[in-house]
Design an enzyme around this catalytic site. Structure first.
Site, short mmCIF file in Angstrom:
data_model
loop_
_atom_site.label_atom_id
_atom_site.label_comp_id
_atom_site.label_asym_id
_atom_site.label_seq_id
_atom_site.Cartn_x
_atom_site.Cartn_y
_atom_site.Cartn_z
N GLU A 191 63.12 -9.43 -107.27
CA GLU A 191 64.25 -8.75 -106.63
C GLU A 191 64.00 -8.57 -105.12
OE1 GLU A 191 64.65 -5.15 -108.95
OE2 GLU A 191 66.00 -6.17 -110.32
N GLU A 386 65.65 -10.69 -116.61
CA GLU A 386 65.69 -9.29 -117.03
C GLU A 386 67.09 -8.93 -117.52
OE1 GLU A 386 64.39 -6.34 -114.20
OE2 GLU A 386 62.86 -7.65 -113.38
C1 BGP Z 1 64.59 -3.92 -112.25
C2 BGP Z 1 63.09 -4.11 -112.05
C3 BGP Z 1 62.29 -3.88 -113.26
C4 BGP Z 1 62.85 -2.85 -114.24
C5 BGP Z 1 64.37 -2.78 -114.28
C6 BGP Z 1 64.89 -1.56 -115.03
O1 BGP Z 1 65.17 -3.69 -111.02
O2 BGP Z 1 62.82 -5.45 -111.63
O3 BGP Z 1 60.98 -3.55 -112.81
O4 BGP Z 1 62.26 -1.64 -114.11
O5 BGP Z 1 64.91 -2.81 -113.00
O6 BGP Z 1 65.05 -0.50 -114.12
P1 BGP Z 1 64.40 0.91 -114.36
O7 BGP Z 1 63.03 0.67 -114.90
O8 BGP Z 1 64.41 1.56 -113.03
O9 BGP Z 1 65.28 1.62 -115.36
#
Ligand code: BGP
Length: 496
Positions: A191, A386
């Site tokens: 990201e 993801e």
């Molecule tokens: C994305 C990241 C991940 C993951 C995901 C879920 O932006 O690449 O690392 O964490 O978000 O978000 P969060 O864990 O903040 O709920």
């Protein structure tokens, strides 16, 4: 019966990041990383990601002084570091063919600028990829996923300092060479657009270290250095290991106008340009004019060095990877409209969508829109690295987790993905569920925001047995993967 017929090479996987699962934060030579300075702060709204993930130099000092991991969720993670053989075995039993994860930079170069790598760190990741190979699981390796060595922040100015490009490339070349027999897919920076939204937890930028400077211009200069470093990885892989593929990776935010008022459509169009800027630069190899004009208007001037433009142009990403959780609605005038936040992007409430317990609106069709948008824009293979639902799962007395809401989320998103794959004329390399086991939330540093197919008995304060329990979603994904490349449409129609 109707089927989704997909390519044999399609990769079905799961995904995680070192700083969110490994633990072992100071073991076997690992140095401190920026993630080791972040902790769950119950007094702050877990969706107020700026407050949670923005820390100052004084808070860094107290993090440095505290040698324990109690209360520092990302220091202990779910102790994957000591459990990875069993965790990978459990995940392999679902039938996955891909595992996306990151290498903790500070495990390889503890201070970031070390001349020699930490051998124990290299050996850990070599054993990890060998374990994956045992189960024919393809590693998708992220080099930097919010976990840079803290020393690079304290001794240099993190990514604002051009020297970090050299240190990152030393790290990248070392691990690519060490693991090249096992790893063919690389993602330099997770990201890469997130530096704009959370500059510290993404790229180690602390505002009080840049007093007297326009912090926004610091961020954009650091952004440029990340693009140069990422292009350097593409060049190294293409020159040295021609069979390797290097992807760019962005947070895929799909922005809708609140209604058909042209001013709202214009606002959404402009917000989407901010989203596209990062993948444009890496997939096309040039700074888009609209970004240059936007920076000029802000009086922000990015320092380029001779050869930078050519490096970017000649070393574009082989594929476009992205995370997708939610879509976002926007309006020209948000007065009186309910504000929402999803994956650290602020928007307004979309009345056509439901939301997670953290207010992230759930939009499976938005995933299909994202696939069409990105493929039409770049005509490069895409990779969903993801997609998942953060939720408060409950462990029952008989050790089950009935996460039918997560099964529903995954079923709907995978259905839209398969429709797009089979009907929209796109190229898609694979799909990775975020996450593997439960892990520490990136934005809130909570354990209670659970994403895993496997539950981990651990709470927000680090209390628990660390025992693992397969959720209903684990068994659902296992059933899906048993169909191989011919999936009955009915399987994705069923409500769990
Ligand atoms: C994305 C990241 C991940 C993951 C995901 C879920 O932006 O690449 O690392 O964490 O978000 O978000 P969060 O864990 O903040 O709920």
């Amino acid at each position: 019966m109707e089927y989704y017929q997909i390519n044999q090479k399609f990769l079905w996987g799961v995904a995680t990041a070192a700083n969110q699962v490994e633990g072992g934060w100071n073991e076997d030579g690992k140095g401190m990383s920026i993630a080791d300075c972040l902790r769950y702060r119950p007094q702050i709204d877990s969706n107020d990601y700026k407050s949670v993930n923005t820390i100052n130099s004084a808070e860094i000092k107290s993090a440095l002084a505290d040698k324990s991991s109690k209360g520092w969720a990302k220091r202990h993670g779910v102790d994957f570091y000591h459990n990875y053989h069993e965790d990978i075995k459990r995940l392999a039993d679902t039938g996955i063919s891909a595992y996306r994860f990151s290498i903790s930079w500070a495990r390889i170069f503890p201070n970031g600028d070390d001349l020699e790598p930490n051998q124990a760190g290299l050996d850990y990741y070599l054993d990890l990829v060998k374990e994956l190979a045992k189960y024919n699981i393809t590693p998708i390796m992220t080099l930097s996923h919010y976990e840079m060595p803290l020393n690079l922040v304290l001794k240099y100015d993190s990514w604002y300092d051009r020297k970090i490009v050299e240190y990152f490339e030393r790290f990248a070349k070392t691990v690519i060479d060490y693991l090249h027999d096992y790893v063919k897919y690389w993602i330099p920076i997770n990201e890469i657009d997130s530096i704009i939204r959370h500059p510290f937890s993404s790229a180690g930028l602390i505002e009080d270290r840049f007093l007297g400077k326009n912090f926004e211009s610091v961020i954009y200069q650091a952004m440029h250095h990340q693009f140069i470093a990422a292009a350097g990885v593409v060049k190294y892989c293409h020159d040295t290991y021609p069979e390797m593929k290097v992807g760019c990776m962005v947070t895929r935010t799909t922005v809708y106008p609140y209604n058909s008022d042209p001013l709202n459509v214009l606002k959404a169009t402009k917000m989407m340009r901010d989203v596209y800027a990062f993948s444009d630069i890496q997939a096309r190899g040039v700074y888009p004019t609209y970004l240059i004009k936007k920076l000029q208007k802000k009086n922000i001037h990015i320092e380029l060095q001779p050869g930078d433009k050519e490096l970017l142009k000649e070393n574009t990403a082989d594929f476009v990877a992205f995370s997708y959780y939610s879509s976002v609605c926007t309006a020209y005038d948000t007065k009186g409209l309910k504000v929402t936040k999803a994956n650290r992007t602020v928007g307004v409430y979309n009345k056509y969508l439901s939301e997670s317990e953290w207010g992230w609106q759930i939009d499976p069709v938005g995933l299909r829109i994202s696939l069409i948008d990105l493929y039409d824009r770049y005509q490069k293979p895409l990779f969903i690295v993801e997609n998942g639902l953060g939720a408060k799962d409950e462990l029952t007395d008989d050790d089950h987790i009935h996460d039918d809401y997560r099964v529903e989320y995954l079923r709907e998103h995978i259905k839209e993905m398969l429709i797009s794959l089979t009907q929209d004329g796109i190229e898609l390399m694979g799909y990775c569920i975020w996450g593997t086991t439960d892990m520490v939330s990136a934005s809130s540093n909570q354990m209670s925001k659970r994403y895993g197919l496997i539950y981990v008995d651990l709470d927000d304060n680090g209390n628990g047995t660390y025992n693992r329990y397969k959720k209903d979603s684990y068994y659902w994904y296992q059933k899906l993967l048993r169909y191989g490349n011919k999936i009955p449409e009915s399987f994705l129609e069923e409500k769990s």
